[in-house]
Design a protein around this motif. Structure first.
Motif, PDB file in Angstrom:
ATOM      1  N   LEU A   1       0.824  -1.203   0.000  1.00  0.00           N
ATOM      2  CA  LEU A   1       0.000   0.000   0.000  1.00  0.00           C
ATOM      3  C   LEU A   1       0.858   1.252   0.000  1.00  0.00           C
ATOM      4  O   LEU A   1       0.521   2.253  -0.647  1.00  0.00           O
ATOM      5  N   TYR A   2       1.963   1.224   0.735  1.00  0.00           N
ATOM      6  CA  TYR A   2       2.856   2.377   0.768  1.00  0.00           C
ATOM      7  C   TYR A   2       3.403   2.654  -0.636  1.00  0.00           C
ATOM      8  O   TYR A   2       3.374   3.797  -1.119  1.00  0.00           O
ATOM      9  N   ARG A   3       3.888   1.618  -1.313  1.00  0.00           N
ATOM     10  CA  ARG A   3       4.449   1.806  -2.652  1.00  0.00           C
ATOM     11  C   ARG A   3       3.375   2.253  -3.644  1.00  0.00           C
ATOM     12  O   ARG A   3       3.636   3.086  -4.522  1.00  0.00           O
ATOM     13  N   PHE A   4       2.167   1.712  -3.502  1.00  0.00           N
ATOM     14  CA  PHE A   4       1.080   2.102  -4.407  1.00  0.00           C
ATOM     15  C   PHE A   4       0.735   3.579  -4.221  1.00  0.00           C
ATOM     16  O   PHE A   4       0.608   4.332  -5.191  1.00  0.00           O
ATOM     17  N   ASN A   5       0.563   4.009  -2.993  1.00  0.00           N
ATOM     18  CA  ASN A   5       0.210   5.404  -2.737  1.00  0.00           C
ATOM     19  C   ASN A   5       1.298   6.356  -3.205  1.00  0.00           C
ATOM     20  O   ASN A   5       1.016   7.458  -3.703  1.00  0.00           O
ATOM     21  N   ALA A   6       2.561   5.931  -3.013  1.00  0.00           N
ATOM     22  CA  ALA A   6       3.684   6.808  -3.363  1.00  0.00           C
ATOM     23  C   ALA A   6       3.730   7.125  -4.848  1.00  0.00           C
ATOM     24  O   ALA A   6       4.350   8.124  -5.255  1.00  0.00           O
ATOM     25  N   LYS A   7       3.091   6.317  -5.670  1.00  0.00           N
ATOM     26  CA  LYS A   7       3.104   6.560  -7.120  1.00  0.00           C
ATOM     27  C   LYS A   7       2.476   7.897  -7.492  1.00  0.00           C
ATOM     28  O   LYS A   7       2.798   8.470  -8.547  1.00  0.00           O
ATOM     29  N   PHE A   8       1.565   8.387  -6.654  1.00  0.00           N
ATOM     30  CA  PHE A   8       0.810   9.591  -6.988  1.00  0.00           C
ATOM     31  C   PHE A   8       1.387  10.851  -6.343  1.00  0.00           C
ATOM     32  O   PHE A   8       0.739  11.898  -6.364  1.00  0.00           O
ATOM     33  N   GLY A   9       2.582  10.739  -5.771  1.00  0.00           N
ATOM     34  CA  GLY A   9       3.251  11.903  -5.194  1.00  0.00           C
ATOM     35  C   GLY A   9       2.443  12.607  -4.124  1.00  0.00           C
ATOM     36  O   GLY A   9       2.285  13.836  -4.174  1.00  0.00           O
ATOM     37  N   PRO A  10       1.919  11.871  -3.130  1.00  0.00           N
ATOM     38  CA  PRO A  10       1.046  12.514  -2.150  1.00  0.00           C
ATOM     39  C   PRO A  10       1.833  13.221  -1.036  1.00  0.00           C
ATOM     40  O   PRO A  10       3.042  13.073  -0.902  1.00  0.00           O
ATOM     41  N   THR A  11       1.114  13.976  -0.258  1.00  0.00           N
ATOM     42  CA  THR A  11       1.613  14.487   1.017  1.00  0.00           C
ATOM     43  C   THR A  11       1.246  13.468   2.088  1.00  0.00           C
ATOM     44  O   THR A  11       0.112  12.974   2.122  1.00  0.00           O
ATOM     45  N   TRP A  12       2.219  13.166   2.967  1.00  0.00           N
ATOM     46  CA  TRP A  12       1.976  12.145   3.995  1.00  0.00           C
ATOM     47  C   TRP A  12       1.591  12.815   5.301  1.00  0.00           C
ATOM     48  O   TRP A  12       2.355  13.609   5.852  1.00  0.00           O
ATOM     49  N   ASN A  13       0.394  12.511   5.790  1.00  0.00           N
ATOM     50  CA  ASN A  13      -0.083  13.041   7.068  1.00  0.00           C
ATOM     51  C   ASN A  13      -0.076  11.924   8.104  1.00  0.00           C
ATOM     52  O   ASN A  13      -0.750  10.907   7.907  1.00  0.00           O
ATOM     53  N   PRO A  14       0.654  12.077   9.207  1.00  0.00           N
ATOM     54  CA  PRO A  14       0.724  10.994  10.197  1.00  0.00           C
ATOM     55  C   PRO A  14      -0.603  10.773  10.905  1.00  0.00           C
ATOM     56  O   PRO A  14      -1.368  11.713  11.136  1.00  0.00           O
ATOM     57  N   ARG A  15      -0.847   9.527  11.232  1.00  0.00           N
ATOM     58  CA  ARG A  15      -2.017   9.123  12.017  1.00  0.00           C
ATOM     59  C   ARG A  15      -1.527   8.338  13.223  1.00  0.00           C
ATOM     60  O   ARG A  15      -0.516   7.635  13.150  1.00  0.00           O
ATOM     61  N   PHE A  16      -2.269   8.405  14.323  1.00  0.00           N
ATOM     62  CA  PHE A  16      -1.789   7.892  15.599  1.00  0.00           C
ATOM     63  C   PHE A  16      -2.762   6.899  16.213  1.00  0.00           C
ATOM     64  O   PHE A  16      -3.965   6.908  15.913  1.00  0.00           O
ATOM     65  N   LEU A  17      -2.213   6.051  17.080  1.00  0.00           N
ATOM     66  CA  LEU A  17      -3.000   5.140  17.908  1.00  0.00           C
ATOM     67  C   LEU A  17      -2.932   5.644  19.341  1.00  0.00           C
ATOM     68  O   LEU A  17      -1.845   5.872  19.879  1.00  0.00           O
ATOM     69  N   ILE A  18      -4.086   5.827  19.963  1.00  0.00           N
ATOM     70  CA  ILE A  18      -4.179   6.334  21.332  1.00  0.00           C
ATOM     71  C   ILE A  18      -4.588   5.190  22.241  1.00  0.00           C
ATOM     72  O   ILE A  18      -5.514   4.435  21.930  1.00  0.00           O
ATOM     73  N   PHE A  19      -3.909   5.076  23.387  1.00  0.00           N
ATOM     74  CA  PHE A  19      -4.184   3.984  24.323  1.00  0.00           C
ATOM     75  C   PHE A  19      -3.835   4.452  25.734  1.00  0.00           C
ATOM     76  O   PHE A  19      -3.039   5.384  25.923  1.00  0.00           O
ATOM     77  N   PRO A  20      -4.400   3.805  26.771  1.00  0.00           N
ATOM     78  CA  PRO A  20      -4.154   4.263  28.146  1.00  0.00           C
ATOM     79  C   PRO A  20      -2.748   3.978  28.643  1.00  0.00           C
ATOM     80  O   PRO A  20      -2.110   4.834  29.253  1.00  0.00           O
ATOM     81  N   ALA A  21      -2.254   2.748  28.446  1.00  0.00           N
ATOM     82  CA  ALA A  21      -0.943   2.356  28.975  1.00  0.00           C
ATOM     83  C   ALA A  21      -0.414   1.197  28.151  1.00  0.00           C
ATOM     84  O   ALA A  21      -1.161   0.535  27.420  1.00  0.00           O
ATOM     85  N   VAL A  22       0.887   0.934  28.291  1.00  0.00           N
ATOM     86  CA  VAL A  22       1.522  -0.123  27.518  1.00  0.00           C
ATOM     87  C   VAL A  22       0.872  -1.471  27.812  1.00  0.00           C
ATOM     88  O   VAL A  22       0.731  -2.319  26.919  1.00  0.00           O
ATOM     89  N   ARG A  23       0.468  -1.693  29.065  1.00  0.00           N
ATOM     90  CA  ARG A  23      -0.136  -2.984  29.416  1.00  0.00           C
ATOM     91  C   ARG A  23      -1.437  -3.229  28.652  1.00  0.00           C
ATOM     92  O   ARG A  23      -1.883  -4.373  28.524  1.00  0.00           O
ATOM     93  N   ASP A  24      -2.067  -2.157  28.167  1.00  0.00           N
ATOM     94  CA  ASP A  24      -3.330  -2.303  27.436  1.00  0.00           C
ATOM     95  C   ASP A  24      -3.122  -2.492  25.941  1.00  0.00           C
ATOM     96  O   ASP A  24      -4.092  -2.757  25.216  1.00  0.00           O
ATOM     97  N   LEU A  25      -1.895  -2.360  25.468  1.00  0.00           N
ATOM     98  CA  LEU A  25      -1.649  -2.438  24.032  1.00  0.00           C
ATOM     99  C   LEU A  25      -2.076  -3.776  23.410  1.00  0.00           C
ATOM    100  O   LEU A  25      -2.674  -3.784  22.323  1.00  0.00           O
ATOM    101  N   PRO A  26      -1.790  -4.939  24.022  1.00  0.00           N
ATOM    102  CA  PRO A  26      -2.251  -6.192  23.406  1.00  0.00           C
ATOM    103  C   PRO A  26      -3.757  -6.244  23.219  1.00  0.00           C
ATOM    104  O   PRO A  26      -4.246  -6.669  22.158  1.00  0.00           O
ATOM    105  N   ARG A  27      -4.500  -5.819  24.235  1.00  0.00           N
ATOM    106  CA  ARG A  27      -5.964  -5.838  24.112  1.00  0.00           C
ATOM    107  C   ARG A  27      -6.425  -4.842  23.053  1.00  0.00           C
ATOM    108  O   ARG A  27      -7.318  -5.133  22.248  1.00  0.00           O
ATOM    109  N   VAL A  28      -5.831  -3.653  23.036  1.00  0.00           N
ATOM    110  CA  VAL A  28      -6.196  -2.647  22.040  1.00  0.00           C
ATOM    111  C   VAL A  28      -5.858  -3.131  20.637  1.00  0.00           C
ATOM    112  O   VAL A  28      -6.641  -2.966  19.692  1.00  0.00           O
TER     113      VAL A  28
END
Length: 594
Positions: A544-571
């Motif tokens: 998907l990264y290589r496919f999108n890059a073909k069109f010369g886009p601007t890359w906007n970061p997206r994030f994952l929000i979570f309470p704590a590291v211990r919750d990451l597996p469940r999230v």
């Protein structure tokens, strides 16, 4: 939920929506202090340590000998009875470990069970004046739980609840009893020492707790009967505990009033987030700020309340919607999480004690600056020219321009081309095609000789943007470059549609792949990039990264929000399941619901 000011919300104090400053949550009329969090952690870890020690005491040989010598001598029990004691201790240990997780999520029912268990342990030790130290420890823990009862306010599961737990426990006990009884009754009498019917029934019943009954079967039959009894006996307690302590997973679906409220917010502020329109998925719930000017759409999976994208509406009202959302999570014992929020959204979420990691980048094409000319676009230009010579024609139109017959035909084709049992996508998928309620969606179709072989759907991003929702094609045609052709022709038609920006696919861990491929990248960066490329064999991470890059886009970061590291597996499990890439097996979920 209806779009109205919440009534009777006493677990959240709504902050000033004008300055965006979060307020601390309230618990029964007082603020939640840092010392409250420390107390909750101490109680949780105390339950985990006690449960782990109980399990180890049964699993290790030295623990079993100590259990036999101590309990057997203490109560003057026969040797067979100590097996039952071991079963009780093992089940109690596992139950305490389950309780610890529920206590950490402030479940009221977990607190009730923990008080009863610790109280019984203390009463048993102190009443018989045996193990005074253990009895005092259990008593202290019981008193501590009672003293902190105001901390445990999370509601039980309203769908299944305690009666489902009781019913499942009794059903499994009954099944284990019947299985053993039938086994002993259908076995030739010489293998059971000619035992009577009542003796066989009593033997089958006692096997559920690991006690040998009056029947004296041959060794292999005795072992088989004990294994069946213990499997059903312990399984009943653990599965009953699961239903007793599980978090609520409400019925999916937006109410008409909630959908109307979301559409009003999108009409007013929909241009601020390219993922905003995906809030209209029909499998989401939503909470609104007290003013009704902002909302947080989410879905509950595996005890995680998973929101997607940024909150909708006025950014000054975001704190109110976020606080109502977090209050709902506290009330129900859910783990709050957000997938795919922007950097601006992440900045607001972390003010509430949550953490953030960069999940990937969204590819956004600036339409006025896009052109197929130049060396960088040579691959796309050649693919488009090749398919046009092969007779492909691309049509771009709004959903409102489709007839009912054509809409039904395209829906059938999209389902046929999907290739998976479940629809994939959550944060960037609408889960329906060209619906009559979505007249502003844009459909792109590619056809040859009148036969449609490719399909794209874009949802509105404000009045001047589009966001890619669906990308399907007939893989039997074998013509590569069809998606490139459809996207290129869409970008060429954007001027007539009044569109100036187009959001394409989301590239997970794009920055990591790019850093790992640079000259001078460190060993950790190269190893992580290599692992992602290996994972691309199944999840199209690099593709998907290589496919999108073909069109010369601007890359906007997206994030994952979570309470704590211990919750990451469940999230992570909830996010993977929501996006349709795995998670809890559907067959297991159907069995648990039944």
């Amino acid at each position: 939920m209806n779009r109205r000011r919440p009534v009777g919300v006493d677990t959240v104090h709504v902050g000033d929506e004008q300055d965006g400053r979060p307020s601390r949550p309230r618990v029964e009329g007082r603020r939640w202090r840092p010392s409250d969090e420390l107390t909750l952690r101490l109680l949780t870890w105390s339950a985990r340590v006690v449960g782990l020690l109980a399990v180890v005491s049964v699993v290790l040989p030295v623990g079993r000998r100590r259990l036999r010598d101590t309990i057997g001598g203490w109560l003057d029990l026969p040797t067979e009875a100590t097996v039952a004691a071991g079963v009780v201790v093992l089940a109690s240990g596992v139950m305490l470990l389950m309780l610890a997780t529920a206590l950490r999520r402030r479940k009221r029912r977990a607190w009730q069970v923990a008080v009863v268990v610790t109280g019984l342990i203390a009463l048993a030790h102190l009443g018989w004046r045996h193990g005074i130290g253990s009895g005092v420890t259990a008593l202290v823990l019981c008193v501590a739980l009672i003293g902190t009862r105001s901390h445990f306010t999370a509601k039980p599961d309203p769908v299944h609840g305690k009666w489902r737990a009781v019913r499942v426990t009794l059903q499994l006990w009954l099944a284990g009893f019947l299985a053993n009884f039938v086994l002993l009754s259908t076995t030739p009498s010489r293998f059971t020492d000619n035992a009577g019917l009542l003796d066989r029934a009593l033997h089958a019943l006692l096997a559920l707790i690991g006690v040998s009954g009056p029947v004296q079967p041959v060794p292999w039959l005795d072992d088989l009967s004990a294994a069946i009894g213990l499997a059903f006996g312990i399984g009943a307690l653990l599965l009953g505990g699961y239903y007793l302590l599980r978090s609520a997973e409400p019925k999916q679906g937006l109410s008409p009033a909630a959908e109307s409220g979301l559409r009003d917010l999108l009409a007013a502020r929909g241009a601020e987030d390219s993922l905003g329109y995906f809030a209209l998925r029909r499998d989401k719930s939503v909470v609104f700020s007290p003013s009704g000017k902002a909302a947080v759409p989410f879905r509950v999976l595996a005890g995680v309340a998973l929101a997607s994208g940024d909150p909708l509406g006025d950014i000054e009202a975001w704190p109110g919607a976020i606080e109502v959302f977090l209050a709902d999570c506290r009330d129900n014992g859910w783990v709050p999480a957000v997938i795919g929020c922007s950097e601006r959204g992440a900045t607001v979420w972390v003010r509430y004690g949550l953490d953030a990691i960069e999940l990937g980048d969204e590819a956004i094409v600036d339409v006025p600056g896009f052109t197929l000319d130049g060396r960088s676009m040579r691959g796309v230009r050649q693919a488009c020219a090749k398919l046009r010579r092969a007779g492909y024609e691309v049509t771009v139109r709004r959903s409102a321009d489709l007839g009912e017959v054509e809409r039904a035909e395209l829906t059938t084709l999209a389902e046929h081309w999907r290739g998976t049992e479940t629809e994939r996508g959550f944060s960037m998928a609408l889960s329906r095609l060209a619906g009559p309620d979505d007249p502003d969606c844009v459909l792109v179709t590619a056809a040859r000789a009148g036969e449609v072989t490719g399909l794209l759907q874009f949802v509105p991003w404000g009045s001047d943007g589009l966001s890619l929702d669906l990308m399907r094609r007939d893989r039997a045609t074998g013509d590569n470059g069809l998606n490139e052709l459809m996207i290129a022709d869409l970008l060429g038609a954007c001027a007539a549609l009044g569109v100036t920006r187009v959001s394409l696919n989301f590239a997970v861990f794009r920055a990591a792949i790019e850093r790992g491929g640079r000259i001078g990248a460190g060993p950790v960066a190269r190893l992580w990039a290599k692992a992602l490329r290996i994972g691309s064999r199944w999840w199209q991470i690099e593709t998907l990264y290589r496919f999108n890059a073909k069109f010369g886009p601007t890359w906007n970061p997206r994030f994952l929000i979570f309470p704590a590291v211990r919750d990451l597996p469940r999230v992570a499990l909830a996010a993977i399941e929501a996006e349709g890439f795995g998670g809890r097996p559907p067959a297991l979920l159907r069995a648990l619901r039944r």
